[in-house]
Design a protein around this motif. Structure first.
Motif, PDB file in Angstrom:
ATOM      1  N   SER A   1     -30.260   1.773 -36.190  1.00  0.00           N
ATOM      2  CA  SER A   1     -30.017   0.474 -35.819  1.00  0.00           C
ATOM      3  C   SER A   1     -28.992  -0.934 -35.984  1.00  0.00           C
ATOM      4  CB  SER A   1     -31.015  -0.516 -36.571  1.00  0.00           C
ATOM      5  OG  SER A   1     -31.431   0.344 -37.775  1.00  0.00           O
ATOM      6  N   GLN A   2     -28.343   0.310 -37.401  1.00  0.00           N
ATOM      7  CA  GLN A   2     -27.007  -0.345 -37.440  1.00  0.00           C
ATOM      8  C   GLN A   2     -25.771   0.117 -36.514  1.00  0.00           C
ATOM      9  OE1 GLN A   2     -28.076   1.018 -42.069  1.00  0.00           O
ATOM     10  NE2 GLN A   2     -26.106  -0.296 -42.129  1.00  0.00           N
ATOM     11  N   LYS A   3     -25.627   1.636 -35.909  1.00  0.00           N
ATOM     12  CA  LYS A   3     -24.837   2.375 -35.244  1.00  0.00           C
ATOM     13  C   LYS A   3     -24.917   0.975 -33.959  1.00  0.00           C
ATOM     14  CE  LYS A   3     -24.330   6.993 -35.526  1.00  0.00           C
ATOM     15  NZ  LYS A   3     -25.199   8.240 -35.074  1.00  0.00           N
ATOM     16  N   GLN A   4     -26.199   0.755 -33.464  1.00  0.00           N
ATOM     17  CA  GLN A   4     -26.298  -0.297 -32.585  1.00  0.00           C
ATOM     18  C   GLN A   4     -25.017  -2.163 -32.914  1.00  0.00           C
ATOM     19  OE1 GLN A   4     -27.570   0.209 -29.863  1.00  0.00           O
ATOM     20  NE2 GLN A   4     -27.574  -1.674 -29.212  1.00  0.00           N
ATOM     21  N   VAL A   5     -25.100  -1.944 -34.083  1.00  0.00           N
ATOM     22  CA  VAL A   5     -24.769  -3.520 -34.153  1.00  0.00           C
ATOM     23  C   VAL A   5     -23.094  -3.022 -33.538  1.00  0.00           C
ATOM     24  CG1 VAL A   5     -23.370  -5.046 -36.063  1.00  0.00           C
ATOM     25  CG2 VAL A   5     -26.114  -4.171 -35.788  1.00  0.00           C
ATOM     26  N   TYR A   6     -22.537  -2.247 -34.136  1.00  0.00           N
ATOM     27  CA  TYR A   6     -21.151  -1.794 -34.170  1.00  0.00           C
ATOM     28  C   TYR A   6     -20.513  -1.661 -32.200  1.00  0.00           C
ATOM     29  CZ  TYR A   6     -20.266  -1.164 -38.926  1.00  0.00           C
ATOM     30  OH  TYR A   6     -19.877  -1.149 -40.309  1.00  0.00           O
ATOM     31  N   GLU A   7     -22.069  -0.860 -31.780  1.00  0.00           N
ATOM     32  CA  GLU A   7     -22.150  -0.832 -30.291  1.00  0.00           C
ATOM     33  C   GLU A   7     -22.195  -2.180 -29.991  1.00  0.00           C
ATOM     34  OE1 GLU A   7     -21.145   1.152 -27.393  1.00  0.00           O
ATOM     35  OE2 GLU A   7     -21.472   2.480 -29.360  1.00  0.00           O
ATOM     36  N   GLU A   8     -23.014  -3.331 -30.253  1.00  0.00           N
ATOM     37  CA  GLU A   8     -23.434  -4.473 -29.637  1.00  0.00           C
ATOM     38  C   GLU A   8     -21.960  -5.534 -29.505  1.00  0.00           C
ATOM     39  OE1 GLU A   8     -25.167  -5.965 -27.929  1.00  0.00           O
ATOM     40  OE2 GLU A   8     -26.746  -3.977 -27.749  1.00  0.00           O
ATOM     41  N   ALA A   9     -21.235  -5.022 -31.254  1.00  0.00           N
ATOM     42  CA  ALA A   9     -19.983  -5.790 -31.027  1.00  0.00           C
ATOM     43  C   ALA A   9     -19.134  -5.210 -30.222  1.00  0.00           C
ATOM     44  CB  ALA A   9     -20.196  -5.832 -32.268  1.00  0.00           C
ATOM     45  N   ARG A  10     -18.618  -4.205 -29.876  1.00  0.00           N
ATOM     46  CA  ARG A  10     -18.120  -3.232 -28.807  1.00  0.00           C
ATOM     47  C   ARG A  10     -18.095  -3.776 -27.502  1.00  0.00           C
ATOM     48  NH1 ARG A  10     -17.457   1.392 -25.081  1.00  0.00           N
ATOM     49  NH2 ARG A  10     -19.314   0.669 -25.020  1.00  0.00           N
ATOM     50  N   LYS A  11     -19.210  -4.096 -27.418  1.00  0.00           N
ATOM     51  CA  LYS A  11     -19.919  -4.493 -26.087  1.00  0.00           C
ATOM     52  C   LYS A  11     -19.388  -5.441 -25.076  1.00  0.00           C
ATOM     53  CE  LYS A  11     -23.884  -2.115 -24.278  1.00  0.00           C
ATOM     54  NZ  LYS A  11     -25.180  -1.750 -24.819  1.00  0.00           N
ATOM     55  N   THR A  12     -19.242  -6.486 -26.551  1.00  0.00           N
ATOM     56  CA  THR A  12     -18.531  -8.357 -26.175  1.00  0.00           C
ATOM     57  C   THR A  12     -16.997  -7.904 -26.316  1.00  0.00           C
ATOM     58  OG1 THR A  12     -20.640  -8.710 -27.981  1.00  0.00           O
ATOM     59  CG2 THR A  12     -19.014 -10.242 -27.732  1.00  0.00           C
ATOM     60  N   ASP A  13     -16.601  -7.133 -27.113  1.00  0.00           N
ATOM     61  CA  ASP A  13     -15.091  -6.807 -27.270  1.00  0.00           C
ATOM     62  C   ASP A  13     -14.999  -6.706 -25.585  1.00  0.00           C
ATOM     63  OD1 ASP A  13     -14.552  -8.490 -29.789  1.00  0.00           O
ATOM     64  OD2 ASP A  13     -13.404  -6.547 -29.682  1.00  0.00           O
ATOM     65  N   TRP A  14     -15.276  -5.836 -25.299  1.00  0.00           N
ATOM     66  CA  TRP A  14     -15.298  -5.181 -24.081  1.00  0.00           C
ATOM     67  C   TRP A  14     -14.933  -6.321 -22.886  1.00  0.00           C
ATOM     68  CZ3 TRP A  14     -12.481  -1.670 -21.429  1.00  0.00           C
ATOM     69  CH2 TRP A  14     -12.548   0.036 -22.243  1.00  0.00           C
ATOM     70  N   LYS A  15     -16.168  -7.158 -23.012  1.00  0.00           N
ATOM     71  CA  LYS A  15     -16.547  -7.930 -21.761  1.00  0.00           C
ATOM     72  C   LYS A  15     -15.158  -9.097 -22.010  1.00  0.00           C
ATOM     73  CE  LYS A  15     -20.393 -11.328 -20.072  1.00  0.00           C
ATOM     74  NZ  LYS A  15     -19.340 -12.374 -20.420  1.00  0.00           N
ATOM     75  N   ARG A  16     -15.026  -9.558 -23.041  1.00  0.00           N
ATOM     76  CA  ARG A  16     -13.145 -10.342 -23.651  1.00  0.00           C
ATOM     77  C   ARG A  16     -12.171  -9.619 -22.834  1.00  0.00           C
ATOM     78  NH1 ARG A  16     -14.444 -12.411 -27.953  1.00  0.00           N
ATOM     79  NH2 ARG A  16     -13.828  -9.916 -29.293  1.00  0.00           N
ATOM     80  N   TYR A  17     -12.451  -8.470 -23.660  1.00  0.00           N
ATOM     81  CA  TYR A  17     -11.272  -7.288 -22.619  1.00  0.00           C
ATOM     82  C   TYR A  17     -10.656  -7.668 -21.398  1.00  0.00           C
ATOM     83  CZ  TYR A  17      -8.076  -3.476 -21.961  1.00  0.00           C
ATOM     84  OH  TYR A  17      -6.959  -2.617 -21.794  1.00  0.00           O
ATOM     85  N   GLY A  18     -12.740  -7.204 -20.455  1.00  0.00           N
ATOM     86  CA  GLY A  18     -11.976  -7.281 -19.024  1.00  0.00           C
ATOM     87  C   GLY A  18     -11.795  -8.717 -18.571  1.00  0.00           C
ATOM     88  N   GLU A  19     -11.960  -9.927 -19.289  1.00  0.00           N
ATOM     89  CA  GLU A  19     -11.518 -11.281 -18.429  1.00  0.00           C
ATOM     90  C   GLU A  19     -10.120 -11.146 -19.195  1.00  0.00           C
ATOM     91  OE1 GLU A  19     -14.317 -13.656 -21.358  1.00  0.00           O
ATOM     92  OE2 GLU A  19     -16.093 -13.102 -19.622  1.00  0.00           O
TER      93      GLU A  19
END
Length: 227
Positions: free
Chosen positions: A53-71
């Protein structure tokens, strides 16, 4: 200069690296005596133990960042000239290739791949490098290379003999290592037949030795002195 690129957006960190950045200061405080390597090992251990569950928090943050990075990346690319876009593509291709090659080397180290056979010049280099005069490693190399070029065949003989012995050592170690890799189902790491049969005709051995000295030998030594 049409090729000058403004700085591209930074790639987001992986979930693991994000965890390391977040927790490193606290770990450092608790382990003031630890070396950087020991600290990283502790952090890697803690990441392994981390509940999903805690790893998931870091994974979600990465996903959000990737989306922003793509834009950001799309916007960045949109304002490049065709020449700049081509230069960027090439730069990224090189980076990816470098990353892959580092990963592959690391894997081979972990799998205990035998060290390559050294040339006579390489052996001469490592024996004389420390005492050699020269301001920089490159200056030392040049001086030793010139010395090697001027040496007679009989002076080179002991080094060439050691190189021959090392070749035998390498071949034997490689054979048993490759057998082990086949057992592990890693045939992809085994040399092809013609790589194994690459024996140089006697006449060209000396020229090949000199050629190897001027190219591969120097690079190998430089790498070694940087490690």
């Amino acid at each position: 200069s049409g090729h000058q690129l403004g700085s591209a957006p930074e790639r987001p960190l992986t979930a693991y690296l994000r965890f390391v950045m977040d927790n490193r200061p606290a770990f450092r405080e608790r382990n003031p005596e630890a070396s950087n390597l020991e600290l990283i090992k502790k952090l890697a251990g803690a990441w392994k133990e981390l509940p999903a569950s805690q790893k998931q928090v870091y994974e979600e943050a990465r996903k959000t960042d990737w989306k922003r990075y793509g834009e950001q990346m799309a916007a960045y690319k949109a304002q490049l000239t065709p020449a700049q876009a081509a230069a960027l593509k090439e730069e990224r291709r090189k980076k990816t290739a470098r990353r892959r090659s580092i990963r592959a080397k690391r894997e081979l180290n972990l799998l205990g791949k035998p060290k390559r056979a050294r040339s006579g010049f390489n052996i001469f280099l490592s024996e004389n490098f420390q005492e050699s005069e020269g301001v920089s490693p490159v200056a030392k190399l040049k001086k030793l290379f010139d010395t090697w070029q001027k040496m007679s065949t009989s002076q080179k003989q002991p080094y060439l003999q050691l190189a021959e012995d090392d070749k035998v050592r390498y071949e034997n170690e490689m054979k048993s290592w490759e057998a082990k890799m086949i057992e592990l189902g890693r045939e992809d790491l085994v040399r092809s037949k013609n790589q194994r049969l690459k024996k140089k005709p006697a006449g060209t051995a000396k020229q090949a030795e000199t050629a190897k000295a001027s190219s591969g030998g120097n690079k190998a030594k430089l790498k070694k002195s940087e490690e």
